[in-house]
Design a protein around this motif. Structure first.
Motif, PDB file in Angstrom:
ATOM      1  N   PRO A   1       0.730  -1.318  -0.219  1.00  0.00           N
ATOM      2  CA  PRO A   1       0.087   0.199   0.228  1.00  0.00           C
ATOM      3  C   PRO A   1       0.864   1.273  -0.024  1.00  0.00           C
ATOM      4  O   PRO A   1       2.134   1.114   0.554  1.00  0.00           O
ATOM      5  CB  PRO A   1      -0.712  -0.207   1.449  1.00  0.00           C
ATOM      6  N   THR A   2       0.390   2.402  -0.492  1.00  0.00           N
ATOM      7  CA  THR A   2       0.858   3.590  -0.606  1.00  0.00           C
ATOM      8  C   THR A   2       1.460   3.962   1.030  1.00  0.00           C
ATOM      9  O   THR A   2       0.608   3.952   1.814  1.00  0.00           O
ATOM     10  CB  THR A   2       0.027   4.712  -1.130  1.00  0.00           C
ATOM     11  N   GLY A   3       2.803   4.431   0.890  1.00  0.00           N
ATOM     12  CA  GLY A   3       3.420   4.758   2.267  1.00  0.00           C
ATOM     13  C   GLY A   3       3.741   3.835   3.119  1.00  0.00           C
ATOM     14  O   GLY A   3       4.437   4.035   4.357  1.00  0.00           O
ATOM     15  N   GLU A   4       3.794   2.650   2.721  1.00  0.00           N
ATOM     16  CA  GLU A   4       4.132   1.352   3.530  1.00  0.00           C
ATOM     17  C   GLU A   4       5.432   0.982   2.801  1.00  0.00           C
ATOM     18  O   GLU A   4       5.877   1.580   1.951  1.00  0.00           O
ATOM     19  CB  GLU A   4       3.266   0.244   3.563  1.00  0.00           C
ATOM     20  N   ALA A   5       6.261   0.009   3.383  1.00  0.00           N
ATOM     21  CA  ALA A   5       7.460  -0.241   2.889  1.00  0.00           C
ATOM     22  C   ALA A   5       7.687  -1.771   2.851  1.00  0.00           C
ATOM     23  O   ALA A   5       7.308  -2.485   3.843  1.00  0.00           O
ATOM     24  CB  ALA A   5       8.762   0.305   3.459  1.00  0.00           C
ATOM     25  N   ARG A   6       8.452  -2.417   1.913  1.00  0.00           N
ATOM     26  CA  ARG A   6       8.791  -3.836   1.774  1.00  0.00           C
ATOM     27  C   ARG A   6      10.479  -3.938   1.386  1.00  0.00           C
ATOM     28  O   ARG A   6      10.869  -2.861   0.731  1.00  0.00           O
ATOM     29  CB  ARG A   6       8.205  -4.406   0.688  1.00  0.00           C
ATOM     30  N   ILE A   7      11.081  -4.838   1.917  1.00  0.00           N
ATOM     31  CA  ILE A   7      12.597  -5.205   1.571  1.00  0.00           C
ATOM     32  C   ILE A   7      12.684  -6.386   0.769  1.00  0.00           C
ATOM     33  O   ILE A   7      12.111  -7.500   1.075  1.00  0.00           O
ATOM     34  CB  ILE A   7      13.108  -5.255   2.909  1.00  0.00           C
ATOM     35  N   THR A   8      13.828  -6.305  -0.054  1.00  0.00           N
ATOM     36  CA  THR A   8      14.284  -7.346  -0.735  1.00  0.00           C
ATOM     37  C   THR A   8      15.962  -7.350  -0.704  1.00  0.00           C
ATOM     38  O   THR A   8      16.226  -6.120  -0.366  1.00  0.00           O
ATOM     39  CB  THR A   8      13.583  -7.313  -2.255  1.00  0.00           C
ATOM     40  N   PRO A   9      16.509  -8.345  -1.251  1.00  0.00           N
ATOM     41  CA  PRO A   9      17.999  -8.003  -1.185  1.00  0.00           C
ATOM     42  C   PRO A   9      18.208  -7.298  -2.642  1.00  0.00           C
ATOM     43  O   PRO A   9      17.353  -6.839  -3.499  1.00  0.00           O
ATOM     44  CB  PRO A   9      18.226  -9.547  -1.879  1.00  0.00           C
ATOM     45  N   GLY A  10      19.503  -6.802  -2.717  1.00  0.00           N
ATOM     46  CA  GLY A  10      19.866  -5.898  -3.579  1.00  0.00           C
ATOM     47  C   GLY A  10      20.149  -6.705  -5.071  1.00  0.00           C
ATOM     48  O   GLY A  10      20.464  -5.984  -6.126  1.00  0.00           O
ATOM     49  N   PHE A  11      20.472  -8.010  -4.789  1.00  0.00           N
ATOM     50  CA  PHE A  11      20.843  -8.891  -6.090  1.00  0.00           C
ATOM     51  C   PHE A  11      22.179  -8.006  -6.584  1.00  0.00           C
ATOM     52  O   PHE A  11      23.237  -8.101  -5.997  1.00  0.00           O
ATOM     53  CB  PHE A  11      19.722  -9.180  -7.010  1.00  0.00           C
TER      54      PHE A  11
END
Ligand code: AR6
Length: 168
Positions: free
Chosen positions: A56-66
């Protein structure tokens, strides 16, 4: 003491613990900085983002940078500018604050941001810079170990953020 730096540059070249991506709510990639980050990170980022099923807008999620020099990518959809009376300032502040909190939770100390929402999403630059600087500085007061950099892609953006820092 926490460090806050404004610089001109390309965020895909930043060797930091986390770069932030100005994403959209699908997290499936797009143009602008999102497109650049996905290109450099490689197809593994597309796969990792697809597994997150949006944000959703304003939230955040994380992934590796590969393949990026950054260890992580933090994806946050900023608000689309709709004239200023649709919670845009609150949502933009949420994007910065939630991205920082997620980075901290994952042990990051060095974090780089692009100018969220001021490209395709058309948030007026001076106003966005004011919200970004105020929100980042407030979080930094609580976390003296952090080093945050605003990576501005063009001179106009760079000057707007420098101006916002001076006016604060
Ligand atoms: N490094 C740093 N900043 C960059 C780079 C780069 N490599 N490339 C562009 N910018 P935008 P938004 C700057 O449009 O407004 C995407 O399609 C750019 O000059 O990337 O939040 C997403 O998928 C501008 O100053 O993001 C969404 O659909 C800033 O990054 C939508 O665009 C943000 O511009 C998000 O729009």
């Amino acid at each position: 003491m926490a460090k806050f730096t404004i610089k001109l540059g390309d965020i895909t070249k930043e060797k930091v613990d986390a770069i932030v991506n100005a994403a959209n709510t699908t997290l499936l990639g797009g143009g602008g900085v999102d497109g650049a980050i996905h290109r450099v990170a490689g197809p593994a980022l597309d796969v990792a983002c697809a597994r997150l099923h949006g944000c959703p807008t304003g939230e955040a999620r994380i992934t590796p940078g590969f393949e990026l020099p950054a260890h992580y990518v933090i994806h946050t959809p900023g608000p689309i500018w709709q004239g200023g009376n649709h919670n845009e300032a609150i949502l933009l502040a949420n994007s910065y604050r939630n991205s920082l909190e997620l980075a901290i939770k994952n042990g990051c100390q060095t974090i780089a941001f692009p100018s969220i929402s001021t490209g395709v999403y058309a948030y007026p630059l001076e106003e966005a810079a004011k919200v970004a600087v105020k929100t980042i500085k407030t979080v930094l007061e609580q976390y003296p170990q952090l080093e945050v950099t605003m990576v501005c892609f063009d001179l106009q953006t760079y000057q707007a953020y420098l101006g916002a820092v001076k006016r604060k």
